[in-house]
Write an enzyme that holds these catalytic residues in place. Structure first.
Site, PDB file in Angstrom:
ATOM      1  N   GLU A 129     -18.929  10.097 -23.618  1.00  0.00           N
ATOM      2  CA  GLU A 129     -17.898  11.092 -23.920  1.00  0.00           C
ATOM      3  C   GLU A 129     -18.411  12.452 -23.454  1.00  0.00           C
ATOM      4  O   GLU A 129     -19.520  12.866 -23.805  1.00  0.00           O
ATOM      5  CB  GLU A 129     -17.605  11.110 -25.431  1.00  0.00           C
ATOM      6  CG  GLU A 129     -16.508  12.103 -25.794  1.00  0.00           C
ATOM      7  CD  GLU A 129     -15.813  11.784 -27.115  1.00  0.00           C
ATOM      8  OE1 GLU A 129     -15.998  10.674 -27.642  1.00  0.00           O
ATOM      9  OE2 GLU A 129     -15.089  12.665 -27.613  1.00  0.00           O
ATOM     10  N   GLU A 255     -11.752  15.481 -36.612  1.00  0.00           N
ATOM     11  CA  GLU A 255     -11.000  14.925 -35.474  1.00  0.00           C
ATOM     12  C   GLU A 255     -10.653  13.456 -35.694  1.00  0.00           C
ATOM     13  O   GLU A 255     -10.889  12.605 -34.842  1.00  0.00           O
ATOM     14  CB  GLU A 255     -11.790  15.123 -34.179  1.00  0.00           C
ATOM     15  CG  GLU A 255     -12.086  16.593 -33.913  1.00  0.00           C
ATOM     16  CD  GLU A 255     -12.663  16.889 -32.539  1.00  0.00           C
ATOM     17  OE1 GLU A 255     -13.416  16.049 -32.026  1.00  0.00           O
ATOM     18  OE2 GLU A 255     -12.350  17.964 -31.997  1.00  0.00           O
ATOM     19  N   LYS A 329     -22.373  23.827 -35.094  1.00  0.00           N
ATOM     20  CA  LYS A 329     -22.264  24.253 -33.693  1.00  0.00           C
ATOM     21  C   LYS A 329     -22.531  25.748 -33.583  1.00  0.00           C
ATOM     22  O   LYS A 329     -22.247  26.503 -34.512  1.00  0.00           O
ATOM     23  CB  LYS A 329     -20.870  23.936 -33.146  1.00  0.00           C
ATOM     24  CG  LYS A 329     -20.640  22.444 -32.927  1.00  0.00           C
ATOM     25  CD  LYS A 329     -19.366  22.174 -32.129  1.00  0.00           C
ATOM     26  CE  LYS A 329     -19.144  20.677 -32.003  1.00  0.00           C
ATOM     27  NZ  LYS A 329     -18.025  20.312 -31.121  1.00  0.00           N
ATOM     28  N   ASP A 334     -15.720  25.760 -30.535  1.00  0.00           N
ATOM     29  CA  ASP A 334     -16.196  24.561 -29.847  1.00  0.00           C
ATOM     30  C   ASP A 334     -16.806  24.869 -28.472  1.00  0.00           C
ATOM     31  O   ASP A 334     -16.150  24.639 -27.450  1.00  0.00           O
ATOM     32  CB  ASP A 334     -15.032  23.570 -29.681  1.00  0.00           C
ATOM     33  CG  ASP A 334     -15.513  22.189 -29.284  1.00  0.00           C
ATOM     34  OD1 ASP A 334     -16.725  21.952 -29.348  1.00  0.00           O
ATOM     35  OD2 ASP A 334     -14.674  21.342 -28.916  1.00  0.00           O
ATOM     36  N   GLU A 356     -26.549  23.386 -33.495  1.00  0.00           N
ATOM     37  CA  GLU A 356     -26.192  22.452 -32.424  1.00  0.00           C
ATOM     38  C   GLU A 356     -25.687  23.215 -31.202  1.00  0.00           C
ATOM     39  O   GLU A 356     -24.722  23.973 -31.285  1.00  0.00           O
ATOM     40  CB  GLU A 356     -25.098  21.485 -32.920  1.00  0.00           C
ATOM     41  CG  GLU A 356     -24.593  20.534 -31.852  1.00  0.00           C
ATOM     42  CD  GLU A 356     -23.532  19.540 -32.365  1.00  0.00           C
ATOM     43  OE1 GLU A 356     -23.380  19.401 -33.594  1.00  0.00           O
ATOM     44  OE2 GLU A 356     -22.865  18.915 -31.533  1.00  0.00           O
ATOM     45  N   GLU A 362     -19.209  20.825 -21.195  1.00  0.00           N
ATOM     46  CA  GLU A 362     -17.806  20.443 -21.365  1.00  0.00           C
ATOM     47  C   GLU A 362     -16.825  21.557 -20.983  1.00  0.00           C
ATOM     48  O   GLU A 362     -15.863  21.312 -20.261  1.00  0.00           O
ATOM     49  CB  GLU A 362     -17.593  20.023 -22.827  1.00  0.00           C
ATOM     50  CG  GLU A 362     -16.165  19.652 -23.152  1.00  0.00           C
ATOM     51  CD  GLU A 362     -16.012  19.192 -24.596  1.00  0.00           C
ATOM     52  OE1 GLU A 362     -17.036  19.048 -25.299  1.00  0.00           O
ATOM     53  OE2 GLU A 362     -14.857  18.970 -25.012  1.00  0.00           O
ATOM     54  N   TRP A 501      -4.234  21.516 -31.758  1.00  0.00           N
ATOM     55  CA  TRP A 501      -5.672  21.667 -31.969  1.00  0.00           C
ATOM     56  C   TRP A 501      -6.129  23.004 -32.535  1.00  0.00           C
ATOM     57  O   TRP A 501      -7.314  23.227 -32.754  1.00  0.00           O
ATOM     58  CB  TRP A 501      -6.418  21.393 -30.648  1.00  0.00           C
ATOM     59  CG  TRP A 501      -6.187  19.983 -30.173  1.00  0.00           C
ATOM     60  CD1 TRP A 501      -5.231  19.571 -29.302  1.00  0.00           C
ATOM     61  CD2 TRP A 501      -6.895  18.810 -30.592  1.00  0.00           C
ATOM     62  NE1 TRP A 501      -5.298  18.200 -29.135  1.00  0.00           N
ATOM     63  CE2 TRP A 501      -6.323  17.712 -29.914  1.00  0.00           C
ATOM     64  CE3 TRP A 501      -7.958  18.581 -31.454  1.00  0.00           C
ATOM     65  CZ2 TRP A 501      -6.769  16.400 -30.088  1.00  0.00           C
ATOM     66  CZ3 TRP A 501      -8.409  17.283 -31.628  1.00  0.00           C
ATOM     67  CH2 TRP A 501      -7.807  16.204 -30.947  1.00  0.00           C
TER      68      TRP A 501
HETATM   69  C1  GCV Z   1     -17.750  13.922 -29.594  1.00  0.00           C
HETATM   70  C2  GCV Z   1     -15.115  18.407 -28.925  1.00  0.00           C
HETATM   71  C3  GCV Z   1     -15.124  17.408 -27.807  1.00  0.00           C
HETATM   72  C4  GCV Z   1     -15.169  15.984 -28.323  1.00  0.00           C
HETATM   73  C5  GCV Z   1     -16.375  15.857 -29.259  1.00  0.00           C
HETATM   74  C6  GCV Z   1     -16.224  16.864 -30.371  1.00  0.00           C
HETATM   75  C7  GCV Z   1     -17.400  16.848 -31.335  1.00  0.00           C
HETATM   76  O1  GCV Z   1     -13.892  18.401 -29.588  1.00  0.00           O
HETATM   77  O2  GCV Z   1     -14.027  17.605 -26.970  1.00  0.00           O
HETATM   78  O3  GCV Z   1     -15.262  15.125 -27.223  1.00  0.00           O
HETATM   79  O4  GCV Z   1     -16.505  14.554 -29.759  1.00  0.00           O
HETATM   80  O5  GCV Z   1     -16.143  18.155 -29.832  1.00  0.00           O
HETATM   81  O6  GCV Z   1     -18.270  17.691 -31.179  1.00  0.00           O
HETATM   82  O7  GCV Z   1     -17.432  16.017 -32.218  1.00  0.00           O
END
Ligand code: GCV
Length: 639
Positions: A129, A255, A329, A334, A356, A362, A501
């Site tokens: 992912e 999520e 995070k 994000d 984190e 991404e 979102w």
């Molecule tokens: C692993 C974001 C990413 C997801 C990820 C999520 C997370 O939303 O797009 O792919 O999932 O973060 O950190 O859990």
């Protein structure tokens, strides 16, 4: 990667002999690394039995630190540590210094945090992912696998000071759910032992509802006695079978993942139940705080996703067991190219926390664009949260650190060859958060490409400006979220605007941005004073975060007198020109770096420049159409 040690003519005499007692598997690994590293640098394998008067290099395990090491020079060179693990770190450190052309760095070194790890978002089917460098090397066709690459990976981690990795995705799906059943114990044990040789601990992501998915229980309620018993049994089994297992990582109530909220319980209830299950084995629980409402209605202007983590977790401070670490995070939303530091880091006085980061780019170019993230990570670590009078930086407020990995089975590990600098740099910062990002870039470049000054200067020039460049041609001033939904690559200014979102910029023909000051969602008030006041007013808010915190008219005057809109136009033109200049700079290295690397990176730059132009044109023309305000410098804005 950087472990391809280059020949060095002037290797010091002591490097001709390496002596050490192979007390443990780790001490043996340290000896082996020194011998092979020095053989590569010196052209011949060092001897193990020096003549009486000859200087040598000696590895000594003597009571002392757990992971730290000391380098001493008493005629011979000494690497000393309390454990084989420390010797591994010490051996790699010395090799790095030697490869940089140094002689013998006498020093004491120990890591800032006991947990310094990479999180893999690898799925059991071998996909990753948000993976941009091939497939998983931990999983193939539904099963964990241990290969030669696992060992090289362990070497890579140890060589930059990292000591742990979680091998499977926090979104635990498919066969990954079954890692706790015992079916894969053999493979997991093999991986664990392979990592252990280099002092790297193994972590597993687990699903909160595993008692239902695997155990057939009707509930996963953390306070239910049967659920507790199920976890105690499952933990007992896996910890007994897999040596070197460090603990579990959990994404709960996030999520769509199951979690304690389903049962009216708190995150402390959920995390503590798991902490009790792993405690007899010395295990730990890393509990993610990435919790927010992902089913929002865009018309709802009250709910602010940025607030969610503090709102959920700050009131629980002090309620978590000591073997729980909350994983936070770096920003409140994000992994955007620019976010403020998460205020939650300053709200946990009596709870362990882990910061984190994301190496997988991404939202920052997906390892197709060069984006050296280490200056950003350093900024976050240095950020003063003001929750206490001193020692209030993020680095001083956390107990552990991790990053989402950017590795895969691509031949160069990280897709973009220059993205390896992020992995290396993260390791060095995790060991010592005061490390200098420019110095890290230099070290990485020399280790990777050798001691050619023109290469080092060019590579460092590219790396050090790359984050601001990316920010300018994509989403400057903290706007964020103008990427294509789902893939998160390329521009789509309204792609997320009417989605569920919670990631809105709310641009109209008059204004842009979300008001997060006291008159808006109040997010700024989650910071301690004087940060709350600084962020709360557009006048004092740092400009790079202006549109993260404030909703402003396009005619708003920036400090240099330009209008807000003109600044956004200019940034896109400038960023794009800088990307073109970086590509040209790389082209000057033809013949100075290995051909295949040169070609691979040139291809990546072609894509980066194409994409930068697309970002510039799409965002600028969208704003022009929305506002009908032309560029003051008369440049063409529309597609
Ligand atoms: C692993 C974001 C990413 C997801 C990820 C999520 C997370 O939303 O797009 O792919 O999932 O973060 O950190 O859990």
């Amino acid at each position: 990667m950087w472990l391809d040690w280059k020949p060095r003519r002037d290797l010091p005499a002591y490097a001709k002999y390496v002596v050490g007692e192979a007390g443990s598997r780790r001490a043996t690994a340290a000896l082996r690394e020194l011998r092979t590293g020095l053989a590569a640098m010196g052209g011949e394998a060092p001897g193990a039995a020096p003549p009486e008067t000859a200087p040598c290099l000696r590895l000594v395990e003597e009571p002392g630190e757990e992971e730290g090491f000391r380098l001493r020079r008493h005629g011979e060179g000494l690497i000393l540590s309390g454990t084989g693990r420390g010797l591994v770190f010490g051996a790699f450190y010395l090799l790095r210094r030697l490869a940089l052309g140094e002689d013998f760095p006498c020093c004491n070194s120990s890591p800032a945090y006991p947990i310094r790890m990479l999180d893999h978002w690898d799925n059991a089917d071998g996909s990753i992912e948000r993976g941009y460098s091939g497939n998983s090397f931990f999983f193939r066709e539904g099963r964990p696998v241990c290969t030669e690459r696992t060992r090289d990976y362990a070497r890579l981690l140890a060589s930059c000071g990292l000591n742990g990795c979680c091998i499977n995705n926090v979104n635990v799906r498919g066969n990954a759910l079954r890692l706790l059943t015992g079916e894969y114990d053999g493979e997991l044990r093999e991986i664990a032992l392979c990592l252990e040789e280099y002092g790297v601990g193994l972590w597993l992501s687990v699903s909160f509802s595993a008692p239902m998915e695997l155990g057939g229980l009707p509930t996963a309620d953390p306070l239910d006695p049967e659920v507790k018993a199920w976890w105690a049994e499952a933990a007992g089994h896996i910890f007994r079978s897999v040596p070197n297992l460090a603990g579990f990582l959990i994404k709960a109530d996030s999520e769509g993942r199951p979690g304690p909220h389903t049962y009216g319980r708190t995150h402390a209830d959920g995390a503590n139940m798991l902490a009790d299950a792993v405690r007899p084995w010395g295990g730990r629980i890393l509990w993610r705080c990435f919790v927010y409402d992902c089913t929002q209605d865009w018309r709802d202007t009250e709910t602010d996703r940025a607030r969610a983590q503090c709102d959920t977790f700050a009131p629980l401070d002090g309620q978590f067991r000591d073997n729980v670490c909350l994983q936070i995070k770096n920003g409140p939303v994000d992994f955007q190219i620019r976010e403020p530091v998460s205020p939650l880091l300053g709200r946990l006085e009596n709870t362990n926390s882990l910061l984190e980061f994301q190496l997988a780019q991404e939202y920052t170019g997906q390892q197709k664009h060069v984006c050296y993230l280490i200056p950003m990570f350093r900024e976050v670590l240095d950020f003063r949260l003001r929750h206490r009078p001193e020692k209030d930086s993020a680095a001083e407020s956390i107990q552990a650190v991790c990053a989402v990995s950017n590795t895969g089975d691509d031949v160069n590990w990280t897709g973009h060859d220059l993205a390896a600098a992020n992995l290396f740099g993260f390791g060095l910062l995790a060991w010592d958060p005061r490390s200098d990002p420019a110095e890290i870039a230099r070290e990485w470049s020399v280790l990777t490409f050798g001691r050619d000054t023109a290469v080092t200067e060019t590579v460092c020039g590219i790396l050090l400006g790359s984050r601001e460049t990316y920010e300018k041609y994509t989403v400057p001033l903290g706007i964020g979220w103008m990427c294509v939904p789902g893939t998160h690559y390329g521009p789509s200014p309204e792609g997320y605007e009417y989605d569920r979102w919670g990631t809105y910029h709310r641009a109209t023909c008059r204004e842009i941005g979300v008001e997060r000051g006291p008159g808006g969602t109040g997010y700024a008030l989650q910071y301690h004073s004087p940060l709350a006041e600084m962020y709360g007013s557009a006048d004092s808010c740092p400009e790079e975060l202006l549109l993260f915190f404030h909703r402003l008219p396009y005619a708003y005057r920036m400090k240099d007198g330009r209008t807000l809109l003109q600044r956004i136009y200019d940034d896109h033109f400038e960023g794009c020109a800088e990307a073109e200049a970086m590509a040209r700079a790389w082209n000057t290295l033809e013949g100075r770096v290995p051909d295949e690397v040169f070609r691979r990176v040139r291809e990546r730059f072609r894509e980066q420049v194409r994409s930068a132009r697309e970002w510039r044109d799409v965002i600028n023309s969208w704003l022009y159409r929305l506002t009908l305000i032309p560029d003051e410098r008369g440049r063409r804005l529309y597609l």
